[in-house]
Scaffold this active site. Structure first.
Site, PDB file in Angstrom:
ATOM      1  N   TYR A 146       1.745 -10.848   1.788  1.00  0.00           N
ATOM      2  CA  TYR A 146       2.467  -9.690   2.334  1.00  0.00           C
ATOM      3  C   TYR A 146       1.665  -9.174   3.513  1.00  0.00           C
ATOM      4  O   TYR A 146       0.445  -9.010   3.426  1.00  0.00           O
ATOM      5  CB  TYR A 146       2.587  -8.604   1.264  1.00  0.00           C
ATOM      6  CG  TYR A 146       3.236  -7.319   1.720  1.00  0.00           C
ATOM      7  CD1 TYR A 146       2.447  -6.171   1.947  1.00  0.00           C
ATOM      8  CD2 TYR A 146       4.602  -7.225   1.924  1.00  0.00           C
ATOM      9  CE1 TYR A 146       3.036  -4.987   2.353  1.00  0.00           C
ATOM     10  CE2 TYR A 146       5.191  -6.030   2.336  1.00  0.00           C
ATOM     11  CZ  TYR A 146       4.410  -4.912   2.547  1.00  0.00           C
ATOM     12  OH  TYR A 146       4.984  -3.732   2.960  1.00  0.00           O
ATOM     13  N   ASP A 241      -5.229 -11.852   8.370  1.00  0.00           N
ATOM     14  CA  ASP A 241      -4.783 -10.501   8.024  1.00  0.00           C
ATOM     15  C   ASP A 241      -5.816  -9.927   7.051  1.00  0.00           C
ATOM     16  O   ASP A 241      -5.756 -10.178   5.852  1.00  0.00           O
ATOM     17  CB  ASP A 241      -3.383 -10.539   7.401  1.00  0.00           C
ATOM     18  CG  ASP A 241      -2.944  -9.148   6.993  1.00  0.00           C
ATOM     19  OD1 ASP A 241      -1.808  -9.003   6.515  1.00  0.00           O
ATOM     20  OD2 ASP A 241      -3.742  -8.199   7.142  1.00  0.00           O
ATOM     21  N   LYS A 269      -6.329   0.027   6.020  1.00  0.00           N
ATOM     22  CA  LYS A 269      -6.950   0.524   4.794  1.00  0.00           C
ATOM     23  C   LYS A 269      -8.360   1.090   5.035  1.00  0.00           C
ATOM     24  O   LYS A 269      -8.501   2.184   5.582  1.00  0.00           O
ATOM     25  CB  LYS A 269      -6.937  -0.585   3.735  1.00  0.00           C
ATOM     26  CG  LYS A 269      -5.496  -0.980   3.328  1.00  0.00           C
ATOM     27  CD  LYS A 269      -5.473  -1.981   2.206  1.00  0.00           C
ATOM     28  CE  LYS A 269      -4.090  -2.578   2.030  1.00  0.00           C
ATOM     29  NZ  LYS A 269      -3.179  -1.760   1.226  1.00  0.00           N
TER      30      LYS A 269
HETATM   31  P1  KE4 Z   1       0.490  -0.899   5.499  1.00  0.00           P
HETATM   32  O1  KE4 Z   1       1.626  -0.924   6.498  1.00  0.00           O
HETATM   33  O2  KE4 Z   1       0.995  -0.633   4.098  1.00  0.00           O
HETATM   34  O3  KE4 Z   1      -0.646   0.051   5.906  1.00  0.00           O
HETATM   35  O4  KE4 Z   1      -0.198  -2.344   5.496  1.00  0.00           O
HETATM   36  C1  KE4 Z   1       0.593  -3.477   5.266  1.00  0.00           C
HETATM   37  C2  KE4 Z   1      -0.288  -4.593   4.749  1.00  0.00           C
HETATM   38  C3  KE4 Z   1      -0.634  -5.623   5.601  1.00  0.00           C
HETATM   39  N1  KE4 Z   1      -1.434  -6.640   5.195  1.00  0.00           N
HETATM   40  C4  KE4 Z   1      -1.928  -6.669   3.932  1.00  0.00           C
HETATM   41  C5  KE4 Z   1      -2.801  -7.806   3.520  1.00  0.00           C
HETATM   42  C6  KE4 Z   1      -1.610  -5.633   3.010  1.00  0.00           C
HETATM   43  O5  KE4 Z   1      -2.099  -5.680   1.752  1.00  0.00           O
HETATM   44  C7  KE4 Z   1      -0.780  -4.575   3.420  1.00  0.00           C
HETATM   45  C8  KE4 Z   1      -0.365  -3.451   2.487  1.00  0.00           C
HETATM   46  N2  KE4 Z   1      -0.742  -3.592   1.121  1.00  0.00           N
HETATM   47  C9  KE4 Z   1       0.107  -2.930   0.153  1.00  0.00           C
HETATM   48  C10 KE4 Z   1      -0.487  -3.173  -1.235  1.00  0.00           C
HETATM   49  N3  KE4 Z   1      -0.506  -4.514  -1.589  1.00  0.00           N
HETATM   50  C11 KE4 Z   1       0.260  -1.490   0.434  1.00  0.00           C
HETATM   51  C12 KE4 Z   1       0.780  -0.679  -0.719  1.00  0.00           C
HETATM   52  C13 KE4 Z   1       2.190  -0.211  -0.478  1.00  0.00           C
HETATM   53  O6  KE4 Z   1       2.990  -0.994   0.079  1.00  0.00           O
HETATM   54  O7  KE4 Z   1       2.474   0.938  -0.868  1.00  0.00           O
END
Ligand code: KE4
Length: 433
Positions: A146, A241, A269
């Site tokens: 993701y 990523d 993060k």
């Molecule tokens: P955000 O847009 O949520 O800040 O980041 C997206 C993203 C991109 N790349 C990786 C490897 C990620 O894990 C994420 C976001 N992770 C999720 C949890 N697995 C965020 C939690 C959520 O969607 O509420």
């Protein structure tokens, strides 16, 4: 049911009357683990506290950002000091270069970085940049990974897409994903075949170097080297990523741990220390294509926001200064936790396996091993839900989905870990078929 939940339940009812599912991000809704979400009102160190007064040892850490635990005093002070000077100017501020210096000090291949406000913006922008630089259209991602919710990336994605068991997303026309190739993770042959079929047409390969979004799944031996070799040969950009792994697995992220240099790195993060920051970076030769220097456009009202920069600078400075003790301690304590819980599952006769890299980990309710999406998807998500709810009753807050990573922070103690292992011994009794 000993835990009081009435206030959270009322808050959920109020929220869902105005906000879809009562949440501002789907995975928070507890849909795949059952029960009502606990509404959190405070965090301190390794603990969070909900609206009913329940206390939990937190292994979510806001999905990864809080490697120092909740409300570290020096981070809170930095945010307060910045806020007193104003919250946003839409103009350049010194703190942006302060954070850039810290980020560049962690990633040797990176000569320039652009800050945005989320991981989604970071990956979306990095892919646009790769297409601009290579003048190619196709992108490769891996099943179960993701990278945020940009249209072209919602193809066989992990995290909330996997949790909700939906193929992708409504509202994304196939024209928007026709150039996205989703390949099996840890399968170098599939990558060779894709490049043979789409020769000279693939702009980038984007990968979570250690996957967190199908649950924690490490790269098979040699897989990252294969990715690097093929993309180098094909003049395709390799994007790591590191939104989750950056500053998590080591100060220099997965690329420090595995010794592989990507062409571009996306971040999020931890670099915001709990406030909204994302970033993408790489060699100046590529980054100088980004406006206003070059023709690749990307912008953001709150990009480089002073409060977010202050939180990120305070967090990364602390990590850089104390990395010699922080990361080895995270390694030791995470190993003790994950092994202890795995032993409890074995003793209880529960079919489970686990993956861990540093302080990110997942217990899978399947005999395993879990090496890719098909093997992760064999997990008994109903059993995970029972385990999750039983742990919540014992004051332990895990990821509310089988297909997510959990995290340990510098604020967790041996006592926290021992309590968690004891809680797991009880919880597995509840899970046992
Ligand atoms: P955000 O847009 O949520 O800040 O980041 C997206 C993203 C991109 N790349 C990786 C490897 C990620 O894990 C994420 C976001 N992770 C999720 C949890 N697995 C965020 C939690 C959520 O969607 O509420």
């Amino acid at each position: 049911m000993s835990r009081k939940t009435e206030v959270s339940r009322q808050l959920q009812k109020r929220a869902e009357a105005m906000i879809p599912g009562g949440v501002n991000s789907p995975v928070r809704a507890f849909r795949s683990v059952g029960g009502d979400p606990a509404f959190i009102v405070r965090g301190q160190g390794a603990k969070i506290f909900d609206a009913d007064g329940n206390e939990y040892i937190d292994y979510l850490g806001s999905w990864g950002p809080l490697i120092l635990g909740h409300a570290p005093p020096h981070v809170v002070e930095a945010i307060l000091a910045a806020a007193k000077q104003g919250t946003s100017f839409g103009a350049s501020t010194p703190a942006e270069a302060d954070l850039a210096e810290l980020v560049l000090s962690a990633f040797p291949h990176m000569e320039k970085v652009r800050f945005v406000s989320s991981g989604t913006e970071a990956t979306m922008s990095a892919i646009r940049l790769a297409r601009a630089y290579t003048q190619r259209k196709f992108i490769v991602k891996f099943e179960g990974c993701y990278h945020g919710h940009a249209d072209a990336l919602l193809v066989k994605a992990g995290s909330g897409v996997a949790t909700l068991g939906i193929p992708g997303s409504a509202g994304v026309p196939e024209e928007f994903t026709q150039f996205t190739l989703a390949l099996p993770f840890n399968d170098g042959n599939a990558l060779e075949q894709a490049f043979a079929k789409f020769q000279d047409q693939i702009a980038c390969v984007i990968v979570e170097p250690v996957v967190g979004n199908m649950g924690c799944v490490p790269p098979a031996r040699g897989f990252l080297e294969t990715l690097r070799g093929i993309t180098q040969r094909e003049k395709t950009l390799l994007i790591f990523d590191e939104v989750m792994t950056g500053f998590r697995l080591a100060y220099g992220g997965a690329q420090e741990v595995f010794g592989i240099r990507p062409d571009l790195t996306t971040m999020g993060k931890i670099i915001g220390g709990g406030l909204p920051v994302g970033g993408y970076g790489g060699p100046a030769e590529i980054m100088d294509l980004v406006a206003p220097l070059g023709p690749m456009y990307q912008a953001g009202t709150l990009s480089g926001n002073p409060l977010a920069m202050a939180a990120g600078v305070a967090t990364l400075r602390h990590l850089r200064e104390h990395k010699q003790e922080i990361y080895p301690r995270l390694e030791r304590l995470s190993g003790k936790l994950v092994t202890g819980v795995a032993e409890a599952a074995k003793k209880a006769g529960v079919a489970a396996c686990h993956n861990r890299v540093g302080s990110m980990f997942t217990w899978f309710f399947t005999a395993g091993p879990v090496t890719d999406w098909p093997s992760a998807a064999k997990s008994n998500t109903e059993a995970y839900g029972r385990f999750f709810r039983a742990m919540l009753e014992s004051g332990v807050y895990l990821a509310p989905s089988q297909f997510e990573a959990a995290f340990l922070s510098a604020a967790h103690t041996d006592a926290d870990v021992e309590h968690t292992i004891a809680a797991a011994e009880q919880a597995f009794a509840a899970v046992r078929p």
